[in-house]
Design an enzyme around this catalytic site. Structure first.
Site, PDB file in Angstrom:
ATOM      1  N   GLN A  42       0.768  -0.893  -0.578  1.00 22.83           N
ATOM      2  CA  GLN A  42       0.079  -0.376  -0.246  1.00 22.83           C
ATOM      3  C   GLN A  42       0.764   0.757  -0.207  1.00 22.83           C
ATOM      4  OE1 GLN A  42      -2.628  -1.595   3.310  1.00 22.83           O
ATOM      5  NE2 GLN A  42      -4.148  -0.560   1.572  1.00 22.83           N
ATOM      6  N   ASN A 191      -1.943 -10.808   8.592  1.00 20.96           N
ATOM      7  CA  ASN A 191      -2.768  -9.641   9.167  1.00 20.96           C
ATOM      8  C   ASN A 191      -4.120 -10.103   8.194  1.00 20.96           C
ATOM      9  OD1 ASN A 191      -3.422  -7.106   9.252  1.00 20.96           O
ATOM     10  ND2 ASN A 191      -4.114  -7.098   6.900  1.00 20.96           N
ATOM     11  N   ASN A 332      -7.633  -6.134  14.624  1.00 21.76           N
ATOM     12  CA  ASN A 332      -7.757  -4.972  13.569  1.00 21.76           C
ATOM     13  C   ASN A 332      -9.443  -5.038  13.564  1.00 21.76           C
ATOM     14  OD1 ASN A 332      -5.367  -4.309  12.708  1.00 21.76           O
ATOM     15  ND2 ASN A 332      -5.426  -4.796  10.683  1.00 21.76           N
ATOM     16  N   GLU A 402      -4.665  -1.478  14.215  1.00 19.68           N
ATOM     17  CA  GLU A 402      -5.448  -0.997  13.105  1.00 19.68           C
ATOM     18  C   GLU A 402      -6.714  -0.343  12.977  1.00 19.68           C
ATOM     19  OE1 GLU A 402      -6.480  -2.671   8.782  1.00 19.68           O
ATOM     20  OE2 GLU A 402      -3.702  -3.527   8.629  1.00 19.68           O
ATOM     21  N   TRP A 452      -4.802   3.374  11.680  1.00 19.50           N
ATOM     22  CA  TRP A 452      -3.992   3.217  10.330  1.00 19.50           C
ATOM     23  C   TRP A 452      -4.609   4.486   9.557  1.00 19.50           C
ATOM     24  CZ3 TRP A 452      -2.400  -0.225   7.264  1.00 19.50           C
ATOM     25  CH2 TRP A 452      -2.523  -0.733   6.369  1.00 19.50           C
ATOM     26  N   GLU A 459      -5.864   1.931  -1.492  1.00 19.69           N
ATOM     27  CA  GLU A 459      -6.524   0.925  -0.635  1.00 19.69           C
ATOM     28  C   GLU A 459      -7.286  -0.250  -1.406  1.00 19.69           C
ATOM     29  OE1 GLU A 459      -7.595   0.899   1.985  1.00 19.69           O
ATOM     30  OE2 GLU A 459      -9.619   0.132   2.104  1.00 19.69           O
ATOM     31  N   TRP A 460      -6.042  -0.522  -1.846  1.00 17.30           N
ATOM     32  CA  TRP A 460      -6.936  -2.401  -2.284  1.00 17.30           C
ATOM     33  C   TRP A 460      -7.093  -2.358  -3.656  1.00 17.30           C
ATOM     34  CZ3 TRP A 460      -2.645  -4.710  -1.161  1.00 17.30           C
ATOM     35  CH2 TRP A 460      -2.536  -4.607   0.265  1.00 17.30           C
TER      36      TRP A 460
HETATM   37  C1  PNW Z   1      -7.852  -3.393   6.518  1.00 14.44           C
HETATM   38  N1  PNW Z   1     -14.066  -4.238   7.603  1.00 14.44           N
HETATM   39  O1  PNW Z   1      -8.680  -3.818   5.776  1.00 14.44           O
HETATM   40  C2  PNW Z   1      -6.523  -3.620   6.038  1.00 14.44           C
HETATM   41  O2  PNW Z   1      -5.802  -4.359   6.627  1.00 14.44           O
HETATM   42  C3  PNW Z   1      -5.596  -2.721   4.859  1.00 14.44           C
HETATM   43  O3  PNW Z   1      -4.798  -2.766   4.416  1.00 14.44           O
HETATM   44  C4  PNW Z   1      -6.609  -1.916   4.746  1.00 14.44           C
HETATM   45  O4  PNW Z   1      -6.749  -0.564   4.146  1.00 14.44           O
HETATM   46  C5  PNW Z   1      -7.807  -1.092   5.683  1.00 14.44           C
HETATM   47  O5  PNW Z   1      -9.045  -2.364   6.827  1.00 14.44           O
HETATM   48  C6  PNW Z   1      -8.493  -0.263   5.420  1.00 14.44           C
HETATM   49  O6  PNW Z   1      -9.691  -0.668   4.864  1.00 14.44           O
HETATM   50  C7  PNW Z   1     -10.379  -4.364   6.803  1.00 14.44           C
HETATM   51  O7  PNW Z   1     -14.239  -5.912   8.262  1.00 14.44           O
HETATM   52  C8  PNW Z   1     -10.369  -5.313   6.967  1.00 14.44           C
HETATM   53  O8  PNW Z   1     -15.023  -3.927   7.680  1.00 14.44           O
HETATM   54  C9  PNW Z   1     -11.867  -5.502   7.044  1.00 14.44           C
HETATM   55  C10 PNW Z   1     -12.966  -4.372   7.095  1.00 14.44           C
HETATM   56  C11 PNW Z   1     -12.230  -4.053   6.735  1.00 14.44           C
HETATM   57  C12 PNW Z   1     -10.447  -3.629   6.482  1.00 14.44           C
END
Ligand code: PNW
Length: 510
Positions: A42, A191, A332, A402, A452, A459-460
Site C-alpha cells: 500500500q 494480517n 484490527n 489498526e 490506520w 486502498e487495494w
Molecule cells: C484492513 N471490515 O482491511 C487492511 O488491513 C488494510 O490493509 C486496509 O487498508 C484497511 O483495513 C482499510 O480498509 C479491512 O471488515 C478488513 O470492515 C476488514 C474490514 C475493513 C478493512
C-alpha cells in the site's frame, strides 16, 4: 469493501459532526503504547527496484481489462525511496511504535525455501528498522500483509497447498527472525486471515481473485486457505519460540479483524444466537485453533461438515504447543453491523453462519453515522463490546493494530479542507474513549493502539480514492502534509496518559 465505494459529503462538515457523540478524553494507563500502521504494497512502490520479485498484487492490479480500480501500487507513496522523510514524519508525530509489513518477494524474490535471498531487500528493512530505533520508535512487523510471492501462487497455488505453503512461510519467517529479530520485538505473522481467505478466494475482490465467477470452488477454497494460514502461523510461532525467543525475548501473534455484531431484533433469541455465531465464523475460525490450541468452533463444524478441513493429530499438537506463545491478541477493527438469523438452511457458499448482515435493526435504527466509505460506520460502543468479547474468550492482552476511517467526501476536497479532518479526529477520540472504558470499567487488558494509517495510500481494489491517512499524500508529487488528526493523536495520548500517571482515575489493569 475495498471497491470504489466512496461516500461523498452531501451535507456540511459541521452538520455531519453534529450526528456524532462527543469525546470525553478518558484516561489510559501510563505505559499504553500508540503508533501508526501501514502495509508494504500500500505504501512502498519500488515494485521492480533492487531485485524485488513480483507478488500476486503486482499481477492482480495490472490485469487487462482491470479487475480493480485501474490503479496499481507500482509507485504508491514511494515510501521505498522516501524512507528518511517518512521516519522523520513518524518522529514528529511522537509515536511509540510503527507497524509496517515486510514484502516477502523483496527478501526472497521467488518466495520458496530453496530460492535465492535478495540482500538488497534485507538492506532496505535494516535501514527502516535502524532509522526507527535511532528515533526511539519501536518497530512492530507484519510478515504477511497480502502480497504473496507470485511464483508461489503459480508453483502450487500458495495457501491452497497447505504443506508447501506452511514450509515456505516458516522458512521466510525464520529468515526475518534471524536478520531483524535482534531489534524487532513485536511480530505479527498474518494480517487478517479472514480477509485473505474470503476476499481472495470467495468474492475474488482481492488478489488472487478466485471466485465462482472465475471458475473456482468458493465452497471449499476459503476453508482450505484459512487452514493453511493457521498452520503456517503455528509453525512460525513454534520456530520463534524454540530458536529465537530465548535470546531475542520478543512477542509474536497474529492480527484478526472483525466487526462486532448486535442482534437485529434485540428481543429475538435466534438473532442473539445469530450475532454470536457470526462472531464465531469471523473471529473464532482463527482465534479458537490459535489461542485455545484447539479446533474450529462447534458452530462451524456443524454447518460446514466435511468442507471444513480436519487438523491431524500432529497438527493439533503443533497448535497446542504454539498456543501459549501467542503472547498478545492483535485486533484490527473499524465498524459493526446487525445480525439477523436466516430462516432458510445455509447455502454451500455461505461463510457467515447463515446470518443476514444489516446496518439497520428491526426498529429501523442505524448502527452509526456513515464515514467516507460505504462499509464503515462510526460504532464506538460496539468496539467496546468486541474488546470484551475477545478478552473473555482468549484472555490475551489486546493491541489494536489498526483503526481509522476516511472522512465523508475527503477525496474530493482541497488540500486545505482534507487536512482539517475533524470527522476522523472525532472517530479516533470516540474509539480511544471506548478503549479507556474497556480497561478501566470492564477490566479488559488493552496495551496499545496503532492508527490506520500513517498516510493516505493504495486502498487495494479501491485504489487511491479512499483516504485513511493521518497524513495527506499528493499522489502526483508525493508530497506529505500532516492532517489535524496526527496532531490530535499526539496530544490526546500525551494528555490521557499523563492523566493516569498523575493518579487520576487509575484503574488500569496492565
Ligand atoms: C484492513 N471490515 O482491511 C487492511 O488491513 C488494510 O490493509 C486496509 O487498508 C484497511 O483495513 C482499510 O480498509 C479491512 O471488515 C478488513 O470492515 C476488514 C474490514 C475493513 C478493512
Amino acid at each position: 469493501m475495498f471497491e470504489s465505494n466512496e461516500v461523498r459529503a452531501d451535507t456540511s462538515t459541521k452538520s455531519v459532526l453534529d450526528t456524532l457523540d462527543s469525546v470525553k478524553e478518558l484516561p489510559l494507563p501510563a505505559d499504553f503504547l500508540w503508533g501508526a500502521a501501514t502495509a508494504a504494497y500500500q505504501v512502498e512502490g519500488g515494485a521492480k527496484q533492487d531485485g524485488k520479485g513480483p507478488s500476486i498484487w503486482d499481477e492482480f492490479s495490472h490485469r487487462e481489462p482491470s479487475v480493480t480500480s485501474g490503479e496499481d501500487g507500482d509507485i504508491a507513496c514511494d515510501h521505498y525511496n522516501r524512507l528518511a522523510e517518512d521516519i522523520a514524519l513518524l518522529s514528529s508525530y511522537g509515536v511509540d511504535v510503527y507497524r509496517f509489513s515486510i514484502c516477502w518477494s523483496r527478501l526472497i524474490p521467488l518466495g520458496g525455501r530453496h530460492d535465492p535471498i535478495n540482500e538488497k531487500g534485507i538492506a532496505f528493512y535494516n535501514a527502516l528498522i535502524d532509522g526507527l530505533i535511532a528515533h526511539g520508535i519501536k518497530p512492530a512487523v507484519t510478515l504477511y500483509h497480502w502480497d504473496l510471492p507470485l511464483e508461489l501462487h503459480k508453483r502450487y497455488g500458495g495457501p491452497l497447498n497447505t504443506t508447501e505453503f506452511q514450509a515456505d512461510f516458516e522458512h521466510y519467517a525464520r529468515l526475518c527472525f534471524s536478520r531483524f529479530g535482534d531489534r524487532v520485538k513485536q511480530w505479527i505473522t498474518f494480517n487478517e486471515p479472514y480477509i485473505v481467505a474470503l476476499f481472495g478466494y470467495h468474492s475474488g475482490i482481492l488478489a488472487p481473485g478466485h471466485s465462482t465467477k472465475t471458475g473456482h470452488d468458493s465452497t471449499t477454497e476459503p476453508w482450505r486457505v484459512g487452514h493453511s494460514l493457521i498452520l503456517a502461523h503455528a509453525a512460525a510461532v513454534e520456530t520463534y519460540a524454540a530458536d529465537f525467543l530465548p535470546s531475542q525475548k520478543g512477542s509474536i501473534s497474529i492480527v484478526l479483524n472483525s466487526d462486532f455484531y448486535e442482534p437485529y431484533d434485540a428481543t429475538s433469541e435466534s438473532d442473539q444466537e445469530a450475532a454470536q455465531r457470526r462472531l464465531e465464523f469471523y473471529v473464532g475460525w482463527f482465534g479458537d485453533p490459535i489461542y485455545l490450541g484447539g479446533d474450529y468452533p462447534e458452530s462451524m463444524r456443524k454447518q460446514l461438515g466435511s468442507r471444513l478441513p480436519q487438523f491431524t493429530e500432529a497438527e493439533q499438537e503443533l497448535l497446542k504447543n504454539s498456543a501459549p506463545h501467542n503472547t498478545f491478541y492483535g485486533m484490527n477493527h473499524y465498524t459493526s453491523q446487525f445480525a439477523k438469523a436466516r430462516s432458510t438452511p445455509p447455502s454451500d457458499d455461505d461463510h457467515t453462519g447463515n446470518v443476514e448482515e444489516s446496518t439497520t435493526n428491526s426498529e429501523g435504527v442505524e448502527i452509526g453515522p456513515l464515514s467516507g466509505v460505504s462499509w464503515l460506520r462510526v460504532t464506538h460502543k460496539q468496539f467496546r463490546k468486541l474488546l470484551n468479547w475477545a478478552w473473555d474468550r482468549y484472555k490475551r492482552p489486546i493491541y489494536i493494530t489498526e483503526n481509522g476511517c476516511p472522512c465523508p467526501g475527503e477525496n474530493s476536497m482541497s488540500l486545505e479542507q482534507a487536512v482539517d479532518d475533524q470527522f476522523r479526529v472525532r472517530y479516533f477520540g470516540l474509539y480511544i474513549d471506548a478503549i479507556s472504558q474497556a480497561i478501566n470499567e470492564d477490566g479488559v487488558k488493552v496495551a496499545g493502539y496503532y492508527a490506520w494509517s500513517l498516510m493516505d495510500n493504495f486502498e487495494w481494489a479501491a485504489g487511491y480514492s479512499i483516504r485513511f491517512g493521518i497524513t495527506h499524500v499528493n499522489f502526483t508529487t508525493g508530497t506529505r502534509t500532516p492532517k489535524r488528526s496526527a496532531k490530535y493523536l499526539k496530544e490526546t495520548f500525551q494528555k490521557r496518559r499523563t492523566a493516569v500517571s498523575n493518579g487520576e482515575a487509575v484503574n488500569g489493569k496492565l
